[in-house]
Write an enzyme that holds these catalytic residues in place. Structure first.
Site, PDB file in Angstrom:
ATOM      1  N   GLN A 107      39.224  31.208  41.994  1.00 59.44           N
ATOM      2  CA  GLN A 107      40.128  30.311  41.271  1.00 59.44           C
ATOM      3  C   GLN A 107      40.425  29.091  42.129  1.00 59.44           C
ATOM      4  OE1 GLN A 107      44.336  31.344  40.357  1.00 59.44           O
ATOM      5  NE2 GLN A 107      43.704  31.152  38.230  1.00 59.44           N
ATOM      6  N   TYR A 182      50.753  24.028  38.657  1.00 55.80           N
ATOM      7  CA  TYR A 182      50.131  23.640  39.928  1.00 55.80           C
ATOM      8  C   TYR A 182      49.626  22.189  39.836  1.00 55.80           C
ATOM      9  CZ  TYR A 182      50.795  28.468  41.147  1.00 55.80           C
ATOM     10  OH  TYR A 182      51.386  29.677  41.410  1.00 55.80           O
ATOM     11  N   ARG A 358      47.869  42.513  35.334  1.00 59.13           N
ATOM     12  CA  ARG A 358      48.702  43.636  35.776  1.00 59.13           C
ATOM     13  C   ARG A 358      48.100  44.996  35.469  1.00 59.13           C
ATOM     14  NH1 ARG A 358      53.626  41.166  32.621  1.00 59.13           N
ATOM     15  NH2 ARG A 358      51.790  40.578  31.402  1.00 59.13           N
TER      16      ARG A 358
HETATM   17  C1  FMN Z   1      50.833  39.718  41.256  1.00 66.01           C
HETATM   18  C2  FMN Z   1      50.339  38.632  40.363  1.00 66.01           C
HETATM   19  C3  FMN Z   1      49.827  37.466  40.927  1.00 66.01           C
HETATM   20  C4  FMN Z   1      49.339  36.453  40.098  1.00 66.01           C
HETATM   21  N1  FMN Z   1      48.767  35.334  40.671  1.00 66.01           N
HETATM   22  C5  FMN Z   1      48.159  34.417  39.876  1.00 66.01           C
HETATM   23  C6  FMN Z   1      47.411  33.362  40.444  1.00 66.01           C
HETATM   24  O1  FMN Z   1      47.254  33.248  41.667  1.00 66.01           O
HETATM   25  N2  FMN Z   1      46.829  32.486  39.589  1.00 66.01           N
HETATM   26  C7  FMN Z   1      46.955  32.595  38.224  1.00 66.01           C
HETATM   27  O2  FMN Z   1      46.416  31.769  37.497  1.00 66.01           O
HETATM   28  N3  FMN Z   1      47.649  33.579  37.680  1.00 66.01           N
HETATM   29  C8  FMN Z   1      48.232  34.507  38.454  1.00 66.01           C
HETATM   30  N4  FMN Z   1      48.862  35.571  37.886  1.00 66.01           N
HETATM   31  C9  FMN Z   1      48.906  35.671  36.408  1.00 66.01           C
HETATM   32  C10 FMN Z   1      47.716  36.477  35.859  1.00 66.01           C
HETATM   33  O3  FMN Z   1      46.491  35.880  36.161  1.00 66.01           O
HETATM   34  C11 FMN Z   1      47.816  36.626  34.334  1.00 66.01           C
HETATM   35  O4  FMN Z   1      47.733  35.331  33.751  1.00 66.01           O
HETATM   36  C12 FMN Z   1      49.112  37.297  33.904  1.00 66.01           C
HETATM   37  O5  FMN Z   1      49.417  38.395  34.746  1.00 66.01           O
HETATM   38  C13 FMN Z   1      49.032  37.788  32.449  1.00 66.01           C
HETATM   39  O6  FMN Z   1      47.986  38.695  32.285  1.00 66.01           O
HETATM   40  P1  FMN Z   1      48.255  40.302  32.187  1.00 66.01           P
HETATM   41  O7  FMN Z   1      49.152  40.519  31.011  1.00 66.01           O
HETATM   42  O8  FMN Z   1      46.884  40.886  31.975  1.00 66.01           O
HETATM   43  O9  FMN Z   1      48.901  40.710  33.452  1.00 66.01           O
HETATM   44  C14 FMN Z   1      49.377  36.594  38.688  1.00 66.01           C
HETATM   45  C15 FMN Z   1      49.869  37.779  38.145  1.00 66.01           C
HETATM   46  C16 FMN Z   1      50.344  38.786  38.961  1.00 66.01           C
HETATM   47  C17 FMN Z   1      50.859  40.034  38.322  1.00 66.01           C
END
Ligand code: FMN
Length: 401
Positions: A107, A182, A358
């Site tokens: 990313q 960002y 997650r």
């Molecule tokens: C611990 C953690 C760190 C994350 N770090 C980033 C990140 O660095 N860049 C990003 O675009 N999204 C980040 N996200 C968001 C996830 O990429 C994703 O968009 C979000 O968790 C929703 O998806 P999910 O419902 O499958 O968890 C992070 C999510 C979590 C839980």
């Protein structure tokens, strides 16, 4: 349960497909989640093992979170930036992941004017416009400066050079971060971009830097290398990006040659709960925050910053469908996809890939389990405690399982 009982959408989900020439063994991609396993800006064995765990669980491609385009693009000193000094560790990690049968995306990001990186070469972080740098307050970095017009070509060049480097060390794909508040998002958003030059004003002008960075990345990696982009469907704040803007942003990225769009939402800076949904991350963040000043700021900002968004499966689906209808490129769904029922819906609705965040932290072997159990449902309860483990000495992890 036997694979033969899966419906035709799930069969599709588990079948190989292509993303601009890259063969992927199924439609599951690990979403970028900054791992917090790069102490001193160096990829650790723990980072490799974390992704190996995900790889062995069966995703087609994993994503290395937050690869800054330059040293000053990091939110803090412990994040990676793309440079020769870490090439051996990246190569070795990517080789291991390839051997485990998984492709690797990175990313590509920049923090813009939102940073607490004490090693900043420039005096202050640089965003589109002069602004408060809320993240840097505890480090005495109160403000962000407006990037000078003469600095923009250098900024774009960092995307070019980082992309060339990423291809050279073996990444199979690049995901440019255009969302979540960002650097590039700060330029796209009317809330944070107050510029009067050709990089501010209309949406087309605010997209100029993003399109220049996309062009630079494409030039660096060539036409036959997957370049995808993550956007915020809406920032969910007054004066910020709206769902209507997301359709136009996606059209411009599509026209600019992007291979796929990941439709997220919200911002890490102003409205983080919009991108996660579920239990507020405020409480676990207060528990994890070492700085008294930051804890005070979080307490004060809490009620406006951490809004209440109850969790529901596929919470971005309706708005992601509007983008789907507007573009030709691949559609990559992210946000609350954690059951076979949801995967079925996404395939039926014409999404090409599914990103998982997650649910892969609680169940790294989600794809294997989902293939074996027709009514699969992830164990993740959206407590969002994992979000507050970003700066934990062990790095990110599910606190329950
Ligand atoms: C611990 C953690 C760190 C994350 N770090 C980033 C990140 O660095 N860049 C990003 O675009 N999204 C980040 N996200 C968001 C996830 O990429 C994703 O968009 C979000 O968790 C929703 O998806 P999910 O419902 O499958 O968890 C992070 C999510 C979590 C839980």
């Amino acid at each position: 349960m036997a694979n033969s009982v899966l419906n035709k959408e799930l069969e599709k989900c588990f079948s190989p497909t292509m993303l601009n020439g890259l063969e992927l063994k199924n439609r599951f991609i690990k979403a970028g989640t900054f791992e917090g396993m790069t102490h001193g800006g160096i990829p650790s064995d723990r980072l490799r093992d974390f992704h190996l765990g995900i790889a062995k669980g069966g995703v087609a491609m994993t994503t290395l979170g937050y690869c800054a385009s330059e040293a000053d693009g990091r939110l803090n000193e412990d994040m990676l930036y793309m440079h020769e000094g870490i090439a051996p560790q990246l190569r070795s990690m990517i080789d291991s992941l390839h051997q485990a049968g998984t492709k690797v995306s990175g990313q590509l990001s920049h923090c813009g004017g939102f940073s607490k990186n004490a090693e900043l070469e420039k005096r202050r972080p640089q965003g589109p416009s002069f602004a408060l740098n809320s993240l840097g307050v505890a480090k005495g970095m109160f403000f962000a400066d407006a990037m000078k017009l003469s600095d923009i070509p250098k900024f774009v060049q960092t995307y070019h050079d980082a992309a060339a480097f990423m291809k050279k060390v073996g990444f199979d794909a690049i995901e440019i971060h255009f969302g979540h508040g960002y650097g590039l998002c700060q330029f796209i958003s009317p809330k944070t971009n107050k510029r009067k030059d050709q990089y501010g004003g209309s949406l087309h002008n605010r997209m100029r830097l993003s399109l220049e960075c996309l062009e630079a990345v494409r030039k660096a990696v060539g036409d036959d290398f997957p370049v995808i982009g993550k956007i915020s469907l809406s920032e969910g704040v007054r004066g910020g990006l709206s769902y209507d803007d997301a359709v136009e942003i996606s059209r411009l990225l599509d026209k600019g040659g992007i291979d796929g769009i990941v439709t997220s939402g919200g911002t890490s800076t102003m409205n983080p709960m919009m991108l996660f949904r579920g239990d507020s991350v405020l409480k676990p963040m207060l528990k994890a925050e070492p700085s008294f000043l930051m804890r005070t700021i979080l307490r004060m900002a809490g009620p406006t910053m951490f809004k209440n968004y109850p969790y529901e499966e596929l919470y971005f689906l309706e708005h992601a469908k509007r983008v789907r209808d507007a573009v030709q490129c691949n559609m990559i769904y992210v946000g609350g996809a954690s059951t076979n029922e949801s995967f079925t819906t996404l395939m039926r609705e014409g999404f090409d890939f599914i990103q998982l965040g997650r649910s892969l932290l609680s169940d790294p072997d989600l794809p294997i389990q989902a293939k074996q159990q027709v009514n699969y449902k992830s164990r993740c309860v959206h407590c969002n405690e994992c979000v507050a483990t970003i700066e934990h000495p062990k790095g990110i992890h599910c606190t329950r399982f």
